[in-house]
Design an enzyme around this catalytic site. Structure first.
Site, mmCIF file in Angstrom:
data_model
loop_
_atom_site.group_PDB
_atom_site.id
_atom_site.type_symbol
_atom_site.label_atom_id
_atom_site.label_comp_id
_atom_site.label_asym_id
_atom_site.label_seq_id
_atom_site.Cartn_x
_atom_site.Cartn_y
_atom_site.Cartn_z
ATOM 1 N N GLU A 79 28.292 6.972 -20.929
ATOM 2 C CA GLU A 79 27.804 8.237 -21.891
ATOM 3 C C GLU A 79 26.090 8.940 -21.510
ATOM 4 O O GLU A 79 25.112 8.825 -22.089
ATOM 5 C CB GLU A 79 27.300 8.408 -23.581
ATOM 6 C CG GLU A 79 28.287 7.799 -24.195
ATOM 7 C CD GLU A 79 27.932 7.116 -25.408
ATOM 8 O OE1 GLU A 79 26.676 6.686 -25.709
ATOM 9 O OE2 GLU A 79 28.629 7.668 -26.236
ATOM 10 N N ASP B 281 34.538 3.410 -31.434
ATOM 11 C CA ASP B 281 32.596 3.577 -32.288
ATOM 12 C C ASP B 281 32.302 3.552 -33.686
ATOM 13 O O ASP B 281 32.225 4.000 -34.240
ATOM 14 C CB ASP B 281 32.275 5.222 -31.270
ATOM 15 C CG ASP B 281 30.957 4.806 -31.084
ATOM 16 O OD1 ASP B 281 30.280 3.955 -31.418
ATOM 17 O OD2 ASP B 281 30.861 5.759 -30.984
ATOM 18 N N GLU C 93 25.744 3.954 -38.979
ATOM 19 C CA GLU C 93 26.107 5.505 -38.499
ATOM 20 C C GLU C 93 27.181 6.425 -39.187
ATOM 21 O O GLU C 93 27.057 7.559 -39.220
ATOM 22 C CB GLU C 93 26.398 5.053 -36.569
ATOM 23 C CG GLU C 93 26.736 6.308 -35.897
ATOM 24 C CD GLU C 93 26.621 6.447 -34.026
ATOM 25 O OE1 GLU C 93 26.932 5.221 -33.810
ATOM 26 O OE2 GLU C 93 26.136 7.622 -33.813
#
Ligand code: GCU
Length: 682
Positions: free
Chosen positions: A290, A369, A397
């Site tokens: 990333e 993820d 998240e």
């Protein structure tokens, strides 16, 4: 740097260490004297913790004696003894002729045993009326060895005080580019240690700006002060590291891991870091991921990158924890062959045996993820000659951001129990990361932390069950999710049967409920991009992140079988064949592995589409039910907490309906096929 004495916990709450007074406990006589010969700092912490609990729960003083107790003495003895059968972190907690003995080979074992003793006292007091014998100290005999060598929390805290994926206020480690050292640091350390956490990374894996300088002289006094507070609680401090530091900090023109000047620079840095911070544990590294710099930039492998750092840190017994979250984040949604799910395995499996002994590969639980449902990462068990540890995320998240209740321990239990077939025996994820499979020592479990500056630490009061639960589970992976939840409830709210039963029910249903109204059948990602909250079915469909559901008017799912991206074949048999076969693939992961028509009949007997409709209506209804259950506890829960949680439930109920309606309407509009039960879809 002066740091105040432990014991001042004003201004915020103590979560499961909020002791309730119960002065008529029948075992209070033990808690009058503590015998501890050792003056080890961690043993002193244990003594202090026992004294605090004694005072706050039993309303009496436990006097410390630095000597052997005489025969027939009543009290508690902390026995640090090299000849004990339990290891340095294990403990034996038992009763012998009037003495409660907490024995271990190591000081940390004594500390964990003391917290176990306090927990027992909390349980005994909570059930004094209903089950007076259940937690009595008369017959206590508990021997516990930690399942995992490393039990770690990873904080994604930034130096400006924000937290990446933080849902409970700002950071208590950093503010305005400064490192904070205060009472909260201590309270945090004690919460973490009380559930067996022994390693903490305080800064975000995305290391930018001043965070790169945390290894430099400027921040050393504060970082050292934190490490000392941690050390007294048996916790080793780790930092996240910027792979590009030789350039950003050292002024070199490369960070190439095979370049001699770079290697020398790192050796020099490591020597300095360990000279300044003796108790330092090592580094967590996110590289080539990333947008972060890494060995790929220089045409090197991840083994080259990790080994360079590992070599530099080896003289100090330091560890390099190297993350496997490496994938192409510049994907084209039109490309059906590239598969983000494959990337961890493709990048790392060929490097088995190439990493130094003090490197641990940290692998997310699934290949994508932290979605509400993913298959277990195929790297587990695929690298017999490499240290591996498991990374989970208790920061919610993708699982409700601590506004929805989502108790994640049942999910972690499933992941740990997953059989990889990498060996005849001892082949589960729990076996691999504990070291049982290959006999290694450098391994364990890490969780992306869910704490912040909010007075209750975790935003949602019920999210503290995940913090508590992660610690307890990583210490003892045999504990069940129910046992852990129950302990947490009793320690936090007391033993009222209705309170315990109701919260237990809420927690135990919460993950499934969340999954029901979220993206269906393992496909994931139907969230709003960037901040990852709330429904957006196509939010990630035409993006560059490799996160697609491929829904059209006839069907949905990603073909990861051998005819598709081939991801399923990364598993060992029989897992590969099971996932590869449309009909044998478990329903919960059907769309992760296969593209199917909406009319495809699941193993449950329902069509995919009807399953979507049903689960979404059910999920929304269950959210309401959980709120009603919570409301039934009014008057039995401290008012502040009751209202705080109720507010979150009000939001969850509304938001679950939003999820339900958006997802159902999306598929109804795509397919034109009505719900069999004729419920309202838009
Ligand atoms: C996710 C998350 C990022 C984080 C990354 C990581 O993609 O959204 O915020 O940096 O995981 O684990 O490194």
């Amino acid at each position: 740097m002066k740091v105040e004495e432990v014991g001042n916990y004003d201004g915020f709450e103590n979560a499961w260490l909020s002791y309730r007074q119960q002065t008529d406990c029948k075992d209070k006589q033990y808690f009058t004297a503590i015998y501890a010969k050792s003056a080890d700092a961690i043993v002193c912490t244990a003594v202090k913790e026992l004294q605090i609990a004694t005072e706050q729960i039993l309303g009496q003083k436990a006097v410390l004696y630095r000597e052997e107790p005489e025969a027939e003495t009543v009290g508690i003895q902390l026995r640090l003894d090299a000849t004990e059968t339990v290891s340095e972190e294990g403990y034996h907690l038992y009763q012998n002729k009037g003495l409660i003995i907490i024995a271990s080979k190591g000081a940390r074992g004594i500390l964990y045993g003391s917290f176990a003793c306090i927990r027992r006292l909390q349980m005994e007091c909570a059930f004094m009326k209903t089950a007076p014998e259940a937690f009595s100290f008369e017959r206590i005999d508990i021997m516990e060895e930690p399942s995992n060598p490393l039990r770690m929390l990873n904080h994604w805290d930034n130096m400006d005080g924000s937290i990446e994926r933080g849902y409970s206020g700002g950071s208590f480690f950093f503010r305005d580019e400064e490192v904070l050292v205060n009472d909260r640091t201590k309270c945090y350390a004690r919460l973490a240690a009380s559930v067996g956490v022994n390693a903490v990374v305080i800064n975000n894996v995305n290391v930018r700006g001043n965070a790169t300088r945390l290894i430099a002289e400027d921040y050393a006094p504060q970082v050292k002060a934190i490490s000392e507070i941690f050390a007294a609680y048996g916790i080793r401090l780790f930092l996240s590291l910027n792979f590009a530091a030789p350039m950003e900090l050292g002024g070199l023109n490369t960070a190439d891991p095979l370049d001699e000047t770079v290697r020398e620079w790192w050796k020099d840095q490591m020597a300095k870091v360990f000279a300044r911070i003796p108790n330092f544990g090592g580094f967590l590294v996110k590289a080539d991921s990333e947008g972060r710099e890494g060995p790929f930039t220089y045409g090197r492998t991840h083994a080259d990158g990790a080994n360079m750092l590992a070599e530099a840190i080896a003289p100090y017994n330091g560890l390099i924890i190297w993350r496997c979250f490496v994938y192409n984040c510049q994907q084209d949604w039109r490309d059906y062959k590239t598969d983000r799910a494959r990337s961890g395995y493709d990048n790392f499996a060929p490097l088995d045996g190439k990493f130094r002994d003090n490197v641990i590969l940290q692998i997310k639980n699934g290949p994508m993820d932290f979605q509400v449902r993913e298959p277990v990462h195929p790297l587990f068990g695929a690298m017999p000659k490499t240290n591996q540890m498991l990374e989970v995320q208790i920061a919610q998240e993708y699982t409700g951001q601590q506004r929805h209740v989502c108790y994640l321990i049942p999910m972690f239990k499933e992941i740990l129990a997953f059989q990889t077939y990498c060996k005849e025996q001892n082949d589960t994820v729990a076996d691999i990361v504990s070291g049982r499979t290959w006999g290694n020592q450098a391994c364990g479990m890490a969780a992306v932390a869910n704490t912040g500056n909010d007075v209750n630490w975790t935003g949602h009061d019920l999210a503290a069950a995940n913090l508590y639960g992660f610690g307890r589970l990583s210490f003892n992976t045999n504990c069940t999710a129910e046992e852990i939840a129950k302990e947490w409830i009793v320690c936090t709210f007391g033993g009222d049967a209705e309170v315990v039963e109701t919260i237990l029910k809420i927690l135990m249903m919460s993950w499934t409920t969340y999954e029901k109204y979220n993206a269906p059948l393992g496909i994931g990602w139907m969230v709003n991009p960037n901040y990852h909250y709330g429904p957006s079915v196509d939010g990630y469909e035409y993006d560059r992140w490799g996160t697609y559901h491929r829904a059209d008017y006839q069907g949905i799912g990603v073909d990861r079988s051998s005819a598709g991206t081939g991801y399923a074949m990364q598993y060992k048999e029989p897992n590969a064949s099971i996932y590869n076969d449309l009909d044998r693939c478990p329903d919960a992961l059907k769309l992760f592995f296969h593209h199917v028509p909406y009319t495809y009949q699941l193993r449950s007997g329902k069509t995919v589409l009807q399953h979507i409709y049903d689960t979404h209506f059910e999920g929304a209804a269950e959210a309401e039910k959980m709120r009603t259950m919570w409301q039934s506890l009014e008057g039995k829960i401290p008012e502040k907490i009751y209202h705080r949680v109720l507010e979150r439930f009000d939001h969850q109920v509304w938001h679950a309906k939003e999820w339900c309606d958006q997802i159902n309407s999306y598929f109804y509009r795509k397919t034109g096929i009505a719900d069999e039960q004729g419920r309202k879809i838009y």
